[in-house]
Write a protein that holds these residues in place. Structure first.
Motif, PDB file in Angstrom:
ATOM      1  N   ALA A  58       5.148  10.162  -6.808  1.00  0.00           N
ATOM      2  CA  ALA A  58       6.291  10.425  -7.672  1.00  0.00           C
ATOM      3  C   ALA A  58       5.882  10.745  -9.104  1.00  0.00           C
ATOM      4  CB  ALA A  58       7.230   9.223  -7.670  1.00  0.00           C
ATOM      5  N   GLY A  59       4.583  10.813  -9.363  1.00  0.00           N
ATOM      6  CA  GLY A  59       4.100  11.114 -10.708  1.00  0.00           C
ATOM      7  C   GLY A  59       4.197   9.937 -11.660  1.00  0.00           C
ATOM      8  N   LEU A  60       4.250   8.733 -11.118  1.00  0.00           N
ATOM      9  CA  LEU A  60       4.360   7.531 -11.925  1.00  0.00           C
ATOM     10  C   LEU A  60       3.008   6.835 -12.027  1.00  0.00           C
ATOM     11  CD1 LEU A  60       7.588   6.113 -10.229  1.00  0.00           C
ATOM     12  CD2 LEU A  60       7.475   7.323 -12.423  1.00  0.00           C
ATOM     13  N   ASP A  61       2.790   6.164 -13.136  1.00  0.00           N
ATOM     14  CA  ASP A  61       1.588   5.342 -13.271  1.00  0.00           C
ATOM     15  C   ASP A  61       1.786   3.965 -12.651  1.00  0.00           C
ATOM     16  OD1 ASP A  61      -0.175   7.130 -14.799  1.00  0.00           O
ATOM     17  OD2 ASP A  61       1.352   6.942 -16.366  1.00  0.00           O
ATOM     18  N   ALA A  62       3.005   3.470 -12.702  1.00  0.00           N
ATOM     19  CA  ALA A  62       3.289   2.149 -12.132  1.00  0.00           C
ATOM     20  C   ALA A  62       4.791   1.969 -12.001  1.00  0.00           C
ATOM     21  CB  ALA A  62       2.706   1.040 -13.007  1.00  0.00           C
ATOM     22  N   ILE A  63       5.168   1.024 -11.134  1.00  0.00           N
ATOM     23  CA  ILE A  63       6.561   0.596 -11.069  1.00  0.00           C
ATOM     24  C   ILE A  63       6.610  -0.908 -11.346  1.00  0.00           C
ATOM     25  CG2 ILE A  63       7.257   2.416  -9.476  1.00  0.00           C
ATOM     26  CD1 ILE A  63       7.291   0.328  -7.227  1.00  0.00           C
ATOM     27  N   VAL A  64       7.716  -1.336 -11.931  1.00  0.00           N
ATOM     28  CA  VAL A  64       7.943  -2.753 -12.218  1.00  0.00           C
ATOM     29  C   VAL A  64       9.150  -3.189 -11.396  1.00  0.00           C
ATOM     30  CG1 VAL A  64       8.490  -4.481 -13.970  1.00  0.00           C
ATOM     31  CG2 VAL A  64       7.024  -2.522 -14.555  1.00  0.00           C
ATOM     32  N   ALA A 114       0.840  -1.204   0.000  1.00  0.00           N
ATOM     33  CA  ALA A 114       0.000   0.000   0.000  1.00  0.00           C
ATOM     34  C   ALA A 114       0.875   1.254   0.000  1.00  0.00           C
ATOM     35  CB  ALA A 114      -0.917  -0.013   1.225  1.00  0.00           C
ATOM     36  N   ARG A 115       1.919   1.231   0.779  1.00  0.00           N
ATOM     37  CA  ARG A 115       2.838   2.378   0.818  1.00  0.00           C
ATOM     38  C   ARG A 115       3.554   2.546  -0.512  1.00  0.00           C
ATOM     39  NH1 ARG A 115       4.254   7.302   2.275  1.00  0.00           N
ATOM     40  NH2 ARG A 115       6.397   7.530   3.027  1.00  0.00           N
ATOM     41  N   ALA A 116       3.915   1.444  -1.160  1.00  0.00           N
ATOM     42  CA  ALA A 116       4.568   1.510  -2.467  1.00  0.00           C
ATOM     43  C   ALA A 116       3.651   2.159  -3.498  1.00  0.00           C
ATOM     44  CB  ALA A 116       4.980   0.117  -2.926  1.00  0.00           C
ATOM     45  N   ALA A 117       2.379   1.798  -3.491  1.00  0.00           N
ATOM     46  CA  ALA A 117       1.425   2.402  -4.433  1.00  0.00           C
ATOM     47  C   ALA A 117       1.276   3.888  -4.163  1.00  0.00           C
ATOM     48  CB  ALA A 117       0.079   1.691  -4.322  1.00  0.00           C
ATOM     49  N   GLN A 118       1.231   4.257  -2.893  1.00  0.00           N
ATOM     50  CA  GLN A 118       1.106   5.668  -2.519  1.00  0.00           C
ATOM     51  C   GLN A 118       2.304   6.473  -3.008  1.00  0.00           C
ATOM     52  OE1 GLN A 118       1.427   6.340   1.688  1.00  0.00           O
ATOM     53  NE2 GLN A 118       0.507   8.373   1.598  1.00  0.00           N
ATOM     54  N   LEU A 119       3.505   5.939  -2.788  1.00  0.00           N
ATOM     55  CA  LEU A 119       4.718   6.633  -3.210  1.00  0.00           C
ATOM     56  C   LEU A 119       4.845   6.664  -4.730  1.00  0.00           C
ATOM     57  CD1 LEU A 119       7.254   5.228  -0.585  1.00  0.00           C
ATOM     58  CD2 LEU A 119       6.368   7.570  -0.718  1.00  0.00           C
ATOM     59  N   THR A 120       4.342   5.637  -5.391  1.00  0.00           N
ATOM     60  CA  THR A 120       4.360   5.617  -6.856  1.00  0.00           C
ATOM     61  C   THR A 120       3.543   6.773  -7.413  1.00  0.00           C
ATOM     62  OG1 THR A 120       4.705   3.222  -6.957  1.00  0.00           O
ATOM     63  CG2 THR A 120       3.727   4.253  -8.898  1.00  0.00           C
ATOM     64  N   GLY A 121       2.348   6.952  -6.887  1.00  0.00           N
ATOM     65  CA  GLY A 121       1.517   8.067  -7.325  1.00  0.00           C
ATOM     66  C   GLY A 121       2.124   9.415  -6.983  1.00  0.00           C
ATOM     67  N   VAL A 178      11.277   5.558  -5.197  1.00  0.00           N
ATOM     68  CA  VAL A 178      10.182   4.905  -4.473  1.00  0.00           C
ATOM     69  C   VAL A 178      10.730   3.796  -3.583  1.00  0.00           C
ATOM     70  CG1 VAL A 178       8.113   3.478  -4.714  1.00  0.00           C
ATOM     71  CG2 VAL A 178       8.448   5.462  -6.206  1.00  0.00           C
ATOM     72  N   LEU A 179      11.553   2.937  -4.144  1.00  0.00           N
ATOM     73  CA  LEU A 179      12.015   1.760  -3.416  1.00  0.00           C
ATOM     74  C   LEU A 179      12.998   2.118  -2.306  1.00  0.00           C
ATOM     75  CD1 LEU A 179      12.372  -0.597  -6.489  1.00  0.00           C
ATOM     76  CD2 LEU A 179      10.605  -0.685  -4.723  1.00  0.00           C
ATOM     77  N   ARG A 180      13.846   3.120  -2.531  1.00  0.00           N
ATOM     78  CA  ARG A 180      14.792   3.511  -1.480  1.00  0.00           C
ATOM     79  C   ARG A 180      14.053   4.099  -0.288  1.00  0.00           C
ATOM     80  NH1 ARG A 180      16.731   8.841  -0.907  1.00  0.00           N
ATOM     81  NH2 ARG A 180      18.812   8.118  -0.373  1.00  0.00           N
ATOM     82  N   GLU A 181      12.991   4.865  -0.549  1.00  0.00           N
ATOM     83  CA  GLU A 181      12.215   5.445   0.540  1.00  0.00           C
ATOM     84  C   GLU A 181      11.546   4.351   1.366  1.00  0.00           C
ATOM     85  OE1 GLU A 181      10.468   8.219   3.084  1.00  0.00           O
ATOM     86  OE2 GLU A 181      12.142   8.393   1.678  1.00  0.00           O
ATOM     87  N   LEU A 182      11.084   3.305   0.692  1.00  0.00           N
ATOM     88  CA  LEU A 182      10.471   2.191   1.403  1.00  0.00           C
ATOM     89  C   LEU A 182      11.491   1.449   2.259  1.00  0.00           C
ATOM     90  CD1 LEU A 182       8.253   0.683  -1.423  1.00  0.00           C
ATOM     91  CD2 LEU A 182       7.406   1.553   0.756  1.00  0.00           C
ATOM     92  N   ARG A 183      12.585   1.051   1.646  1.00  0.00           N
ATOM     93  CA  ARG A 183      13.512   0.132   2.306  1.00  0.00           C
ATOM     94  C   ARG A 183      14.472   0.830   3.264  1.00  0.00           C
ATOM     95  NH1 ARG A 183      16.405  -3.568  -1.862  1.00  0.00           N
ATOM     96  NH2 ARG A 183      17.383  -4.234   0.099  1.00  0.00           N
ATOM     97  N   MET A 184      14.653   2.129   3.107  1.00  0.00           N
ATOM     98  CA  MET A 184      15.625   2.835   3.933  1.00  0.00           C
ATOM     99  C   MET A 184      15.127   3.018   5.368  1.00  0.00           C
ATOM    100  SD  MET A 184      17.837   6.122   2.722  1.00  0.00           S
ATOM    101  CE  MET A 184      16.393   7.128   2.437  1.00  0.00           C
ATOM    102  N   ILE A 185      13.801   3.090   5.547  1.00  0.00           N
ATOM    103  CA  ILE A 185      13.211   3.225   6.878  1.00  0.00           C
ATOM    104  C   ILE A 185      12.666   1.861   7.287  1.00  0.00           C
ATOM    105  CG2 ILE A 185      11.569   4.457   8.325  1.00  0.00           C
ATOM    106  CD1 ILE A 185      13.688   6.251   7.082  1.00  0.00           C
ATOM    107  N   LEU A 190       6.959  -7.884 -10.443  1.00  0.00           N
ATOM    108  CA  LEU A 190       5.788  -7.376  -9.745  1.00  0.00           C
ATOM    109  C   LEU A 190       5.487  -5.988 -10.278  1.00  0.00           C
ATOM    110  CD1 LEU A 190       3.750  -7.680  -7.321  1.00  0.00           C
ATOM    111  CD2 LEU A 190       5.471  -6.471  -5.949  1.00  0.00           C
ATOM    112  N   VAL A 191       4.270  -5.783 -10.748  1.00  0.00           N
ATOM    113  CA  VAL A 191       3.846  -4.483 -11.266  1.00  0.00           C
ATOM    114  C   VAL A 191       2.928  -3.843 -10.232  1.00  0.00           C
ATOM    115  CG1 VAL A 191       2.741  -3.242 -13.155  1.00  0.00           C
ATOM    116  CG2 VAL A 191       3.987  -5.370 -13.618  1.00  0.00           C
ATOM    117  N   ILE A 192       3.320  -2.678  -9.732  1.00  0.00           N
ATOM    118  CA  ILE A 192       2.533  -1.965  -8.720  1.00  0.00           C
ATOM    119  C   ILE A 192       2.032  -0.667  -9.341  1.00  0.00           C
ATOM    120  CG2 ILE A 192       2.520  -0.942  -6.427  1.00  0.00           C
ATOM    121  CD1 ILE A 192       4.890  -2.706  -5.708  1.00  0.00           C
ATOM    122  N   PRO A 193       0.736  -0.603  -9.695  1.00  0.00           N
ATOM    123  CA  PRO A 193       0.199   0.644 -10.234  1.00  0.00           C
ATOM    124  C   PRO A 193      -0.093   1.633  -9.112  1.00  0.00           C
ATOM    125  CG  PRO A 193      -1.517  -1.018 -10.152  1.00  0.00           C
ATOM    126  CD  PRO A 193      -0.257  -1.678  -9.646  1.00  0.00           C
TER     127      PRO A 193
END
Length: 384
Positions: free
Chosen positions: A33-39, A24-31, A146-153, A63-66
């Motif tokens: 960041a102005g992205l439609d999805a991350i792969v 859920a946090r990954a999807a939030q950060l994806t949006g 997106v991923l560094r923000e997730l994994r760094m904390i 894994l595709v996270i829109p």
């Protein structure tokens, strides 16, 4: 499966809710960041998000996270066993398996417009990156922000795992006198240490550095057939992953005889520098300020030119990850960040020393997960 946030010894993943929150946090950060999805390709990022361990070879697993909508996993049918062993069956993740001859890239991009803004994890091989890019009109971006923000904390489950890993590697250092003796080769000592690392709960010894005498002056020396001498200074840097995937990493320096005054003085300065860097850790400080705290003391002691690497690196599912504790990194420390503090002194052709702890940034300072003494530890020399 684990219950609650922590993982019992031997467990390979956390409770499903941990991964649900991360997705859920990954999807939030994806949006955001102005992205439609991350792969996200295979590796630590995928394990972080789903608990799935798999390898990508010529067949795409991703894994595709829109930003909006349910994530989906694209994977070869022959990898479905790895899917079943992950948290994915219990998550709101659609699985699209495929067989040879199918187009996995079309499955990955299904539902996305040709001009969608898509970002990919930095470890996705070019073998898969190029076919994805060919199907989009917009250039691909990196999902690293997106991923560094997730994994760094680190969350509570991760912090518990890292504390467990730290205690396990401390137990190995506590037994060093059983193996580290003059007359033995570095390789023989390393083999015993590696076995102890596994016996203390790790799945493997990811690295075992036994740097004796002049070999200790090479920070990335591993081990050799050199016979350890009674007057040697010996650097022992060891670590590895727990079954849950989180790593230990701790360095201590040993000797067998009273060190020369020059060595004792230099080591005392190193010990002060490592303590100063740990003491500087707190929310709001910058990564580079932690490096500067210890490096300045070594420079004042005339040893600055002999400290030849950064002060530290983040740790988690990877032994080296963000944040990096190095000059020029202005990242502001936040509670939940975890990294090494490991200044060293290296005299080429002569000797070296390093002191390394893993520390957690707390609300008001630092919590070291390694608690073994930091001094130059003198072991008994039975040959004398």
């Amino acid at each position: 499966m684990a219950h609650g946030d922590s993982a019992p010894d031997g467990d390979t993943r956390f409770d499903t809710q941990v991964y649900a929150q991360r997705l859920a946090r990954a999807a939030q950060l994806t949006g955001a960041a102005g992205l439609d999805a991350i792969v996200v390709g295979t590796g630590p990022d995928l394990r972080y998000l789903t608990g799935m361990t798999a390898d990508t070879f010529e067949r795409l697993t991703a894994l595709v996270i829109p930003a909006v909508g349910a994530p989906r996993l694209v994977t070869p049918r022959l990898e479905l066993a790895a899917v079943r062993d992950s948290a994915i069956p219990d998550l709101d993740v659609t699985v699209r398996d495929w067989v040879d001859g199918a187009d996995p890239y079309a499955l990955a991009l299904a539902g996305l417009e040709e001009n969608s803004v898509l970002a990919v994890s930095d470890s996705l091989p070019a073998l898969h990156l190029v076919p994805l890019a060919d199907r989009l009109q917009a250039p691909l971006r990196l999902a690293t922000p997106v991923l560094r923000e997730l994994r760094m904390i680190k969350d509570d489950a991760e912090l518990a795992a890292l504390r467990t890993a730290g205690a396990a590697i401390d137990r190995v250092h506590a037994r060093m006198g059983q193996w580290l003796r003059p007359g033995r080769t570095e390789a023989a000592v390393a083999a015993d240490i590696a076995a102890a690392i596994v016996a203390e709960g790790h799945t493997e010894a990811a690295f075992v550095i036994v740097g004796s005498g002049p070999n200790g002056a090479d920070p990335h020396h591993e081990h050799s057939e050199r016979v350890i001498g009674a007057d040697d200074i010996v650097v022992i840097d060891i670590g590895g992953p727990l079954p849950i995937g989180y790593n230990s990493d701790c360095t201590r320096t040993y000797c067998f005889a009273e060190p020369p005054a020059e060595v004792a003085q230099a080591y005392a300065a190193l010990e002060r520098a490592q303590a100063a860097s740990v003491a500087a850790v707190r929310p709001g400080a910058t990564a580079e300020s932690i490096d500067a705290a210890g490096r300045t003391l070594l420079q004042e002691a005339g040893l600055g030119e002999h400290f030849i690497h950064r002060t530290g690196h983040g740790i988690g599912l990877s032994v080296h990850e963000e944040p990096y504790i190095v000059a020029g990194n202005t990242d502001v420390l936040r509670p939940g960040m975890v990294f090494s503090v490991e200044p060293g002194v290296y005299l080429p052709g002569r000797w070296g020393a390093r002191i390394e702890d893993i520390v957690i940034v707390t609300d008001d300072g630092a919590e070291p997960v390694n608690t073994r003494p930091h001094g130059l530890t003198r072991l008994e020399d039975d040959s004398r």
